[in-house]
Design an enzyme around this catalytic site. Structure first.
Site, mmCIF file in Angstrom:
data_model
loop_
_atom_site.group_PDB
_atom_site.id
_atom_site.type_symbol
_atom_site.label_atom_id
_atom_site.label_comp_id
_atom_site.label_asym_id
_atom_site.label_seq_id
_atom_site.Cartn_x
_atom_site.Cartn_y
_atom_site.Cartn_z
ATOM 1 N N HIS A 122 13.901 -26.327 -36.531
ATOM 2 C CA HIS A 122 14.034 -25.637 -38.009
ATOM 3 C C HIS A 122 14.932 -26.507 -38.824
ATOM 4 O O HIS A 122 16.171 -26.648 -38.331
ATOM 5 C CB HIS A 122 14.477 -24.170 -37.864
ATOM 6 N N CYS A 123 14.517 -27.130 -39.833
ATOM 7 C CA CYS A 123 15.340 -27.786 -40.798
ATOM 8 C C CYS A 123 15.682 -27.174 -41.884
ATOM 9 O O CYS A 123 14.873 -26.720 -42.762
ATOM 10 C CB CYS A 123 14.499 -29.066 -41.139
ATOM 11 N N PRO A 124 17.011 -26.971 -42.007
ATOM 12 C CA PRO A 124 17.513 -26.303 -43.187
ATOM 13 C C PRO A 124 17.353 -27.228 -44.449
ATOM 14 O O PRO A 124 17.362 -26.658 -45.439
ATOM 15 C CB PRO A 124 19.069 -25.939 -43.080
ATOM 16 N N ASN A 127 14.292 -26.188 -45.576
ATOM 17 C CA ASN A 127 13.766 -24.814 -45.662
ATOM 18 C C ASN A 127 12.703 -24.601 -45.083
ATOM 19 O O ASN A 127 11.709 -23.568 -45.517
ATOM 20 C CB ASN A 127 13.996 -24.009 -46.996
ATOM 21 N N ASN A 128 12.251 -25.053 -43.858
ATOM 22 C CA ASN A 128 11.052 -25.004 -43.199
ATOM 23 C C ASN A 128 11.312 -25.316 -41.958
ATOM 24 O O ASN A 128 12.058 -26.028 -41.435
ATOM 25 C CB ASN A 128 9.919 -25.683 -43.718
#
Length: 442
Positions: A122-124, A127-128
Site C-alpha cells: 500500500h503506497c501512501p 493513496n492506493n
C-alpha cells in the site's frame, strides 16, 4: 483509499512535480536562452516535457486505477495446479475480514479494507494499493521519475557550468540563483530516494516477485540456511523475459506506454520447476500444528469439575450459605477440619485440629456481627471460576505409577527404610549422664 490525508499527500506530490518541472524552465532555462524561442531551446525542453507528461500520466493511472479485487462469486479450483492453501489446515485460503476466498498472491489491505489481487504494497504517495492492474503503471511511473529527474539535473548543471565560464555581464541573476539552489535541493533527494526504490522494484519485476513475496523468500532462505527445510524454488518465476511480459505486455515497444496488465489476477502461470508437492510459502516444520478450525471444543457441563469431569464433593460454596441466613448476628463454628492457631513447628501443634460446636459462651465460639466479620472468618471459595481441579497424588501412588511406566511390578521388591540411630552415650550431654547414674545409684 479516499481519506483526507491520502488526498493531501497526492496533492503535495503533484505540487512537488510541478515545481521541479516548471520552475526550472521558467526561472532558469528561459532566461539562460535570452527569453527567446529557438531551435536549441526546443531541442532541450521538448524531451524533458515529454518525460514529465508521461510521468504525470502514469501517476494519474496509479492513483485512479483499481488494483483489483476478488469477485463475490469466485471460488478456487482445487483440482488445478497453483492454488494456495492455509499453512495449518491445508484448506483454500479464506479472508475472515472480507468473507471471501483468496486467490493466489492476494492479500488483505487494512488501509483499503479489502483483499487486493497480487498485492505488492500500500503506497501512501499514490493513496492506493499497488496490485495486479496498476503495478505496470507504478513501474513506468518510477521509470519516468528517474529519467525526468536525471534530465533535470543535467540541464540545471549545464546552466551552472555555463555561468561559471561566462563573463560578468552573463552571470545569473539573484532570482535565477535562488531557483537553481531550490531545484538542486528538491530534485536531488527525490532522485536518490526514488532511484533506490526503483532498483528494488525493477529487480522484483525481473523475478516476477512482489514486496510481500520478497519477505516470504527471505524467510524461506533463512529456514534453508538453518537446515529446517530443503531449498524450494519460487513457483511464479518464468524467466526474465516472460516475467516482464506478464506485467508490461507481450510487445516490448509498448513497455514504456500505459497499457492494461495481462491476465485477470485470479490465476497465474507457473514455472517449469514448479513442484505440486511443495506449498508456497513454505512453513516452519518446528511450529506446532494447531487443530482444524472446525474442531469444536467440548466443555464440561458444570464449571465445578473434578479430575476427568466429575463433581468435586469437597468443593462447597460456604459463603453463599451464610449470606442466605436472615440473621445479621449468628454464631459461626468452623468445620470439623479446623485451622490451628499454632505454627506447624510448635511443639503443641496438632494436625487436623478440630474446633467443636458450643454455646455462645464457649471459648471456641466466634460471634459474627457484620458482613465484614463473616467474610473474614468464613471459608472462602472463588465463585465463577472454571476449569479442572486436579487431585493431589500421594507419594505411594506416584511411586506405583512410576514403576508401572518402567514395566516393573509394584510391590515386588521391599523398600529399605533405614531406622534412626539410637542415642549413644557420646550424643548425650554430660550432665544428663551424671544425673542418670546418680538415680541408678539411689
Amino acid at each position: 483509499m479516499g481519506s483526507f490525508l491520502g488526498w493531501l499527500i497526492v496533492n503535495f506530490v503533484l505540487l512537488l512535480i510541478s515545481f521541479i518541472a516548471y520552475s526550472s524552465q521558467i526561472f532558469i532555462i528561459w532566461p539562460w536562452y535570452g527569453q527567446e524561442l529557438s531551435v536549441e531551446l526546443l531541442v532541450l525542453l521538448v524531451p524533458f516535457n515529454f518525460f514529465v507528461a508521461m510521468l504525470l500520466w502514469n501517476y494519474y493511472l496509479c492513483v485512479t486505477t483499481d488494483p483489483g479485487h476478488v469477485p463475490d462469486s469466485w471460488k478456487p479450483d482445487t483440482h488445478a495446479d497453483g492454488y494456495e492453501v492455509k499453512k495449518l489446515t491445508g484448506a483454500p485460503r479464506f479472508c475472515r475480514m472480507c468473507q471471501k476466498y483468496k486467490p493466489p498472491r492476494a492479500h488483505h489491505c487494512r488501509q483499503c479494507n479489502r483483499c487486493i489481487l497480487r498485492m505488492d504494497h500500500h503506497c501512501p504517495w499514490i493513496n492506493n494499493c499497488v496490485g495486479h492492474f496498476n503495478y505496470g503503471h507504478f513501474i513506468r511511473f518510477l521509470f519516468y521519475v528517474d529519467i525526468a529527474c536525471s534530465y533535470h539535473l543535467v540541464m540545471i548543471s549545464m546552466r551552472v557550468v555555463d555561468a561559471m565560464r561566462a563573463s560578468l555581464w552573463d552571470e545569473p541573476s539573484s532570482i535565477e540563483l535562488i531557483f537553481i539552489i531550490l531545484n538542486y535541493v528538491t530534485c536531488g533527494p527525490v532522485l536518490l530516494a526514488v532511484g533506490i526504490f526503483s532498483l528494488y522494484h525493477f529487480y522484483g519485476l525481473l523475478g516476477n516477485t512482489t514486496t510481500i513475496e520478497w519477505w516470504e523468500k527471505d524467510r524461506a532462505a533463512t529456514m534453508v540456511r538453518r537446515g529446517k527445510i530443503r531449498e524450494i524454488k519460487f513457483p511464479y518465476s518464468l524467466g526474465f523475459k516472460q516475467n516482464v511480459q506478464s506485467i508490461l505486455g507481450k510487445n516490448p515497444l509498448m513497455w514504456s506506454c500505459p497499457t492494461v496488465t495481462p491476465g485477470t489476477g485470479l490465476k497465474f502461470e507457473l514455472g517449469e520447476h514448479y513442484d505440486a508437492t511443495q506449498a508456497w510459502p513454505p512453513k516452519d516444520p518446528l511450529i506446532l500444528q494447531s487443530e482444524p478450525l472446525d474442531h469444536a471444543a467440548v466443555l464440561a457441563s458444570s464449571p465445578w469439575t473434578y479430575e476427568n469431569g466429575g463433581l468435586n464433593p469437597d468443593l462447597q460454596a460456604t459463603n453463599t450459605r451464610y449470606r442466605q441466613s436472615s440473621s445479621r448476628t449468628q454464631t459461626y463454628t468452623t468445620s470439623s477440619v479446623g485451622v490451628s492457631s499454632l505454627p506447624p513447628y510448635h511443639p503443641d501443634y496438632v494436625e487436623n485440629e478440630a474446633m467443636h460446636v458450643g454455646d455462645a459462651s464457649d471459648n471456641d465460639t466466634i460471634s459474627i456481627s457484620s458482613d465484614a466479620d463473616l467474610f473474614e472468618h468464613a471459608d472462602r471459595v472463588r465463585s465463577g471460576s472454571e476449569g479442572y481441579e486436579v487431585r493431589l497424588e500421594e507419594r505411594e501412588e506416584m511411586l506405583k505409577q512410576y514403576l508401572q511406566d518402567l514395566g516393573e511390578e509394584p510391590g515386588r521388591y521391599m523398600r529399605y527404610i533405614p531406622e534412626p540411630d539410637t542415642e549413644s552415650d557420646e550424643d548425650i550431654p554430660l550432665h544428663s549422664v551424671q544425673d542418670r547414674r546418680s538415680q541408678m545409684s539411689i
